[in-house]
Write an enzyme that holds these catalytic residues in place. Structure first.
Site, PDB file in Angstrom:
ATOM      1  N   ARG A 190       0.810  -1.231   0.000  1.00  0.00           N
ATOM      2  CA  ARG A 190       0.000   0.000   0.000  1.00  0.00           C
ATOM      3  C   ARG A 190       0.840   1.276   0.000  1.00  0.00           C
ATOM      4  NH1 ARG A 190      -2.636  -2.807   4.124  1.00  0.00           N
ATOM      5  NH2 ARG A 190      -4.260  -4.194   3.309  1.00  0.00           N
TER       6      ARG A 190
ATOM      7  N   LYS B  84       1.783  11.005 -11.822  1.00  0.00           N
ATOM      8  CA  LYS B  84       0.968  10.030 -12.560  1.00  0.00           C
ATOM      9  C   LYS B  84       1.763   8.756 -12.780  1.00  0.00           C
ATOM     10  CE  LYS B  84      -2.215  12.800 -15.313  1.00  0.00           C
ATOM     11  NZ  LYS B  84      -2.699  13.028 -16.689  1.00  0.00           N
TER      12      LYS B  84
ATOM     13  N   GLU C 253       6.926  17.487 -26.286  1.00  0.00           N
ATOM     14  CA  GLU C 253       6.334  17.815 -24.983  1.00  0.00           C
ATOM     15  C   GLU C 253       6.888  19.146 -24.445  1.00  0.00           C
ATOM     16  OE1 GLU C 253       3.973  16.148 -23.110  1.00  0.00           O
ATOM     17  OE2 GLU C 253       3.809  14.232 -24.183  1.00  0.00           O
TER      18      GLU C 253
ATOM     19  N   LYS D 105       5.218  22.689 -15.645  1.00  0.00           N
ATOM     20  CA  LYS D 105       4.370  21.568 -15.239  1.00  0.00           C
ATOM     21  C   LYS D 105       4.137  21.578 -13.734  1.00  0.00           C
ATOM     22  CE  LYS D 105       3.266  16.768 -15.704  1.00  0.00           C
ATOM     23  NZ  LYS D 105       3.523  15.458 -16.314  1.00  0.00           N
TER      24      LYS D 105
ATOM     25  N   GLU E   3      -6.048  16.679 -10.667  1.00  0.00           N
ATOM     26  CA  GLU E   3      -6.549  16.785 -12.039  1.00  0.00           C
ATOM     27  C   GLU E   3      -8.038  17.075 -12.144  1.00  0.00           C
ATOM     28  OE1 GLU E   3      -5.652  13.440 -14.577  1.00  0.00           O
ATOM     29  OE2 GLU E   3      -5.230  14.805 -16.214  1.00  0.00           O
TER      30      GLU E   3
ATOM     31  N   ARG F 272      -5.105  21.231 -14.684  1.00  0.00           N
ATOM     32  CA  ARG F 272      -4.091  20.228 -14.998  1.00  0.00           C
ATOM     33  C   ARG F 272      -4.362  19.517 -16.311  1.00  0.00           C
ATOM     34  NH1 ARG F 272      -1.296  15.871 -10.981  1.00  0.00           N
ATOM     35  NH2 ARG F 272      -0.363  14.573 -12.573  1.00  0.00           N
TER      36      ARG F 272
ATOM     37  N   ASN G  81      -2.721  17.894 -21.182  1.00  0.00           N
ATOM     38  CA  ASN G  81      -3.019  16.877 -22.186  1.00  0.00           C
ATOM     39  C   ASN G  81      -3.210  17.466 -23.581  1.00  0.00           C
ATOM     40  OD1 ASN G  81      -2.929  14.628 -20.454  1.00  0.00           O
ATOM     41  ND2 ASN G  81      -4.972  15.129 -19.677  1.00  0.00           N
TER      42      ASN G  81
ATOM     43  N   HIS H  40      -3.064  15.320 -26.668  1.00  0.00           N
ATOM     44  CA  HIS H  40      -3.035  13.911 -26.265  1.00  0.00           C
ATOM     45  C   HIS H  40      -4.276  13.139 -26.687  1.00  0.00           C
ATOM     46  CE1 HIS H  40       0.500  15.146 -24.115  1.00  0.00           C
ATOM     47  NE2 HIS H  40       0.679  13.958 -23.589  1.00  0.00           N
TER      48      HIS H  40
ATOM     49  N   HIS I 251      -3.475  10.058 -28.680  1.00  0.00           N
ATOM     50  CA  HIS I 251      -3.793   8.696 -28.232  1.00  0.00           C
ATOM     51  C   HIS I 251      -4.557   7.943 -29.305  1.00  0.00           C
ATOM     52  CE1 HIS I 251      -3.465   9.406 -23.575  1.00  0.00           C
ATOM     53  NE2 HIS I 251      -2.304   9.419 -24.178  1.00  0.00           N
TER      54      HIS I 251
ATOM     55  N   HIS J 192       5.331   8.261 -28.730  1.00  0.00           N
ATOM     56  CA  HIS J 192       4.308   9.049 -28.047  1.00  0.00           C
ATOM     57  C   HIS J 192       4.437  10.540 -28.384  1.00  0.00           C
ATOM     58  CE1 HIS J 192       1.552  10.383 -24.951  1.00  0.00           C
ATOM     59  NE2 HIS J 192       2.500  11.127 -24.402  1.00  0.00           N
TER      60      HIS J 192
END
Lengths: 364, 364
Positions: free
Chosen positions: A119, A141, A183, A225, A235, A239, A243, A246, A250, A263
């Site tokens: 955990r 993330k 990026e 960032k 998020e 935030r 993306n 993206h 994606h 990517h």
């Protein structure tokens, strides 16, 4: 060396950026809490930097390692389970520290393993690609892909330390460097027009891997960032502007199968599609969009989706994107040069034209 | 109906305890954020309560379900992946809500799936066993087992709501009820001597599944646990006292293979072993230990480990326990009747005698 402190209260951590950092135990040791250290790397990076890192750690820790296959195709729950196996076989306890030594895939998986092992245990990021140095190292993330969607399984989990050693970029292939630059350009587009101008003036030093130029690009990207993440750690709002490009990107990656386009390449085209749509909405001028196109092209980044992708293909993949709220498509668009917003307020006709534009993107 | 509010700042949530709660949409609806609801249950509980819950939810939501095999043996990463599959096949987005309908295994796996799906979605617990109503519903611990250790993979993730419907206990086998009582007794032992006395006076109503007695036992157990968790959400200190009996108990479960002994049965014996060791240390009197033994026996709980387990077997399993810090064994022990502490300050000789006592536990 430049240092950026990411301010997240009790979970704050430093990002050190510069040359020769992997060799400096004084940067690493303060962030290892217990005596057990598990290094997670891949078959490409481990031969280059694993021995160096182990030499730096010395014999004061119980050091073990997991070397995973390289590539986005292995960013799976099964790979993360290999990390759990190694931790348990070595009887690592909850005060252990995981070190991610590699690019974004290694960082994402190691972070998720750290979030989930007993955990939650400590972890340190040593990103070895430009993409991961500017992007994956900030924001907490972590996660893996699922056959039905990218990054669908994961956690928010902050590292104790990020070491961005620019020396590791000297061995990085040019195509991967360019993908990382995509990026970097993103930060200019979403919130920092001055940084975009700086990039326009530093194309050659960056392409030639000049350490000072790279350090500055990494520092300003991480700074942008970190500011966004500090404002919005989980998020809920601003935030999501990170993306930019993206959702389109994606869709390209999913349709092509992960690994065909890098990517950052998919994000570059996605950002240009977002710019095109922003232009059709009247938020960017034809000149703004041309300027974006020019910088992407100078870094040899793609600015049109694969010819095989129709508007229908895009829509199919975009509807499983995390930004879809109860069926409404939300996109990150530019409201002005260097400003962005997450919105579902755009014309469906304009979106359709952007998706169908192909090589005519940027002319509206 | 009794309601307990677990105070965790922005992540606070209510626990409703009483009869007929699954039928009451007014309790559930305020805690469902989006329109998509995934019910996770197992092959034993689903036939009893799934239709009732679906009727309560009505047709205002997109409801889907995953029915997993029943039992601790299925508390694995593979089972959690079945939940991810169902979520993605149904195109569930990040505003979806997961509902755990079942015992602790279902709650732990559903919570971990909720923590990890798209890096975190909402979840509601509807525990259907006494053990899960008093224990798994409070504290945010979620996770799965690994072949090399119990609960080794997971996350801290809080539910939006817990509904402890005492009607579900009427179908619970006596042996499982007793296993749940073991965790109830635990709260008396670690911090609430008055509650222990109340239990001594209510053995018959509890064994006869009297709703009022059960509600009170659940409420006071959850209240005690919530107080501990509020003090120490991430388990740095006092929270570990909730593991009274668990280090010994996990060793029994691991050696026997999960599923032979019920978790609560292993904990009952583990608590008695902790009492025995506390007695040898001079912290409990012979009379205190006899009183603990008597109450466990009245609820038909086991008070000695399997005859096949030697001191060496215990030690082998106990050294992978999460409470081992850098090789030193830490245990939850009772410093007085109704008081406990996490400590590594105990005599190795006394521990050896406790581990080897077998049926002579409680006589020192």
């Amino acid at each position: 060396m430049q240092t950026l402190n990411v301010d997240l209260g009790a979970r704050s951590y430093p990002i050190h950026i510069g040359s020769g950092l992997i060799a400096d135990i004084s940067l690493i040791a303060p962030h290892i809490k217990g005596r057990q250290v598990m290094i997670v790397s891949n078959t490409t990076v481990a031969p280059l930097y694993l021995d160096q890192l182990k030499t730096t750690l010395g014999d004061q820790y119980q050091v073990a390692e997991v070397i995973l296959p390289d590539g986005e195709a292995y960013k799976t729950l099964d790979s993360v389970n290999l990390i759990f196996n190694a931790l348990l076989e070595n009887r690592f306890n909850r005060t252990c520290t995981l070190i991610a030594l590699g690019g974004g895939v290694i960082g994402d998986m190691t972070g998720f393993a750290a979030a989930s092992y007993q955990r939650g245990v400590n972890f340190i990021q040593i990103p070895t690609t430009l993409l991961s140095q500017v992007d994956s190292s900030v924001g907490g993330k972590t996660g893996v892909n699922h056959p039905l969607g990218k990054n669908m399984i994961g956690a928010f989990w902050q590292p104790q330390l990020v070491l961005a050693d620019t020396d590791t970029l000297q061995t990085l292939p040019d195509r991967e460097l360019a993908a990382g630059i995509a990026e970097v350009i993103k930060y200019g587009l979403i919130r920092d027009a001055d940084f975009f101008s700086w990039l326009e003036s530093n194309v050659q030093p960056l392409k030639q891997k000049n350490s000072i130029a790279l350090s500055e690009a990494i520092y300003r990207s991480c700074q942008n960032k970190a500011e966004v993440v500090t404002l919005d750690e989980l998020e809920g709002g601003v935030r999501a502007t990170l993306n930019l490009g993206h959702t389109f990107g994606h869709a390209i990656e999913t349709e092509q199968g992960y690994g065909q386009w890098l990517h950052g390449e998919a994000v570059a085209t996605g950002m240009f599609m977002a710019a095109d749509l922003s232009g059709r909405e009247g938020w960017l001028s034809q000149g703004d969009v041309a300027r974006i196109k020019a910088l992407l092209e100078k870094f040899d980044l793609p600015i049109a989706p694969p010819e095989s992708m129709t508007a229908e293909t895009f829509i199919k993949h975009m509807l499983v994107d995390k930004k879809v709220l109860d069926g409404n498509l939300r996109l990150v668009l530019m409201t002005a040069f260097g400003k962005s917003v997450v919105t579902e307020q755009f014309s469906a006709v304009n979106l359709q034209q952007t998706l169908a534009a192909g090589k005519k993107l940027g002319f509206f």
